[in-house]
Write an enzyme that holds these catalytic residues in place. Structure first.
Site, mmCIF file in Angstrom:
data_model
loop_
_atom_site.group_PDB
_atom_site.id
_atom_site.type_symbol
_atom_site.label_atom_id
_atom_site.label_comp_id
_atom_site.label_asym_id
_atom_site.label_seq_id
_atom_site.Cartn_x
_atom_site.Cartn_y
_atom_site.Cartn_z
ATOM 1 N NE ARG A 2 19.725 76.623 19.955
ATOM 2 C CZ ARG A 2 19.388 75.491 20.577
ATOM 3 N NH1 ARG A 2 19.082 75.464 21.866
ATOM 4 N NH2 ARG A 2 19.329 74.353 19.926
ATOM 5 N N GLY A 3 16.204 76.491 18.510
ATOM 6 C CA GLY A 3 15.756 75.097 18.440
ATOM 7 C C GLY A 3 14.340 75.097 17.874
ATOM 8 C CB ALA A 4 12.761 72.851 15.399
ATOM 9 N NE ARG A 8 17.197 80.957 13.520
ATOM 10 C CZ ARG A 8 17.859 80.005 14.161
ATOM 11 N NH1 ARG A 8 17.455 79.615 15.366
ATOM 12 N NH2 ARG A 8 18.907 79.425 13.616
ATOM 13 C CG ASP A 20 16.389 72.899 12.883
ATOM 14 O OD1 ASP A 20 17.413 72.209 13.051
ATOM 15 O OD2 ASP A 20 16.002 73.757 13.701
ATOM 16 C CG ASN A 68 19.684 68.794 13.300
ATOM 17 O OD1 ASN A 68 18.842 69.450 13.914
ATOM 18 N ND2 ASN A 68 20.702 68.220 13.907
ATOM 19 C CE LYS A 69 22.433 74.951 14.400
ATOM 20 N NZ LYS A 69 22.146 76.237 13.717
ATOM 21 C CD GLN A 126 23.809 76.281 18.195
ATOM 22 O OE1 GLN A 126 24.978 76.022 17.895
ATOM 23 N NE2 GLN A 126 23.011 76.924 17.370
HETATM 24 O O1 MRU Z 1 20.141 77.374 15.090
HETATM 25 P P1 MRU Z 1 19.456 76.599 16.161
HETATM 26 O O2 MRU Z 1 20.210 76.542 17.440
HETATM 27 O O3 MRU Z 1 18.017 77.065 16.337
HETATM 28 O O4 MRU Z 1 19.398 75.134 15.581
HETATM 29 C C1 MRU Z 1 18.822 74.118 16.346
HETATM 30 C C2 MRU Z 1 19.042 72.777 15.790
HETATM 31 O O5 MRU Z 1 19.524 72.604 14.702
HETATM 32 C C3 MRU Z 1 18.548 71.639 16.606
HETATM 33 O O6 MRU Z 1 19.379 70.529 16.412
HETATM 34 C C4 MRU Z 1 17.150 71.311 16.113
HETATM 35 O O7 MRU Z 1 16.278 72.393 16.300
HETATM 36 C C5 MRU Z 1 16.633 70.064 16.688
HETATM 37 S S1 MRU Z 1 15.999 70.137 18.346
HETATM 38 C C6 MRU Z 1 14.472 70.790 18.236
#
Ligand code: MRU
Length: 373
Positions: free
Chosen positions: A55-57, A98, A243, A253-254, A202
């Protein structure tokens, strides 16, 4: 990322490829166990992105590129027309995992562009090289983000971050955590407030673990404690990842990031977004055009962790049949953002001009120019 688990020290990436197999750190199991999972074909890789093995962009962008490479290898024996049908089907499968992070869509597009030239064997070779290029370019970008952002952090700073924007979220040094790592390595005394980041945790499960691995001082806080510390003057700056960043600077973002930005603004605390060009999407004009993923409500009504006997356990925290909603991201309007920390340095207002001058070109050489990359 250097990982110490059960006394063993390893240097691992969140996602990598060994031949036709994609390997990922299984982030669903952290911090209680450190496991690597093998994904044997593009469908398994797509599944792993969807259920958040990774996970994470940045990590899902790299995984998407590797999924495309797997699809190319799977179809390498087909005639050109059928090869392209297979590849486009794989692209659709991966895009459907996603919706929010720009990196995933850009990675798929880069791999498709790499297939626009040559016979099938050349296309396969170029797609595999494109996927590797994305990974290596992302690693370099995070190193530049570390240097540029590290200069913003003064000795003694207390920094708040939300979600996990570290090495597990963005291949290399991470995004929001990269400047913090740099400042710590430069010998500055830094401290990190880690938002827990409900519902999937996270911050609690991954950011705290990454900081612990590196010996960077931190404290985990409940999401709703961030405003308390900002109001008391105990936060010098906020750094988050992203993201998808729209052309005007609005940033997805999250979920919960928007609230932190508003409270930081109210308390005159600098709010910075760390992200490379792969996350900036000039096709998306404003935050209103960003699709926000809505995930399973059970992520809100249930929690996962170890019970007192040390066994992995899921518990219900809400009554049976509780109605819940679960948006995974929110959009922070550009007006609350002081600047962006990118591989090209710090970007401040007006964002749109800087984004167009720095990120309008594709950034990856066309399909037939991968040799030597
Ligand atoms: O749902 P996730 O865990 O994939 O979300 C990740 C985030 O929102 C991170 O803060 C975001 O990707 C920035 S770090 C690359």
């Amino acid at each position: 990322m250097n990982v110490k688990m059960d006394g063993v020290e390893m240097d691992v990436l969140a996602v990598w490829r060994e031949g036709s197999v994609v390997k990922m750190v299984d982030q669903r199991k952290l911090p209680h166990s450190f496991e690597i999972i093998d994904l044997k074909d593009h469908k398994e890789t797509a599944w792993a992105i969807k259920v958040m093995v990774t996970r994470g962009a940045g990590s899902i962008g790299c995984a998407a590129g590797f999924g495309m490479a797997q699809a190319a290898l799977e179809a390498a024996y087909l005639p050109d027309k059928d090869f392209m049908v297979y590849l486009n089907d794989a692209a659709d499968t991966i895009r459907a995992t996603r919706p929010t992070a720009a990196n995933l869509f850009k990675a798929v597009d880069k791999c498709l562009e790499a297939a626009d030239w040559g016979k099938v064997s050349i296309k396969v070779e170029n797609i595999v090289k494109a996927a590797e290029y994305i990974l290596n370019d992302d690693i370099k970008a995070t190193e530049e983000i570390a240097k540029a952002g590290g200069r913003l952090i003064k000795d003694g700073f207390k920094i708040l971050t939300h979600c996990n924007a570290g090495a597990l979220a963005y291949i290399g040094l991470g995004t929001a955590l990269a400047p913090i790592r740099q400042a710590h390595r430069d010998g500055k005394n830094v401290f990190v407030w880690v938002d827990e980041t409900r519902p999937r945790g996270q911050g609690a499960r991954i950011t705290a673990w990454e900081l612990e691995q590196e010996g960077i001082p931190y404290a985990l806080i409940a999401d709703n404690a961030a405003g308390y510390y900002m109001q008391r003057g105990e936060v010098d700056m906020v750094i988050v990842g992203a993201d998808r960043i729209a052309a005007n600077g609005d940033t997805a973002n999250k979920i919960g990031t928007y609230e932190k930005a508003v409270v930081a603004f109210e308390n005159k605390i600098p709010f910075w977004v760390a992200a490379p060009g792969m996350t900036i999407d000039l096709q998306t004009k404003t935050g209103d055009n960003i699709e926000i993923e809505e995930r399973d409500p059970e992520e809100v009504t249930k929690m996962w962790g170890l019970n007192d006997a040390g066994e992995p356990t899921t518990i219900s925290i809400a009554g049976v049949g509780t109605n819940a909603r679960n948006p995974a991201f929110d959009v922070t309007p550009a007006k609350f953002i002081d600047g962006f920390i990118t591989e090209h340095g710090l970007i401040q207002r007006p964002f749109i001009e800087a984004f167009y001058s720095l990120f309008a070109s594709p950034g990856i050489p066309p399909g037939n120019k991968y040799a030597g990359t």
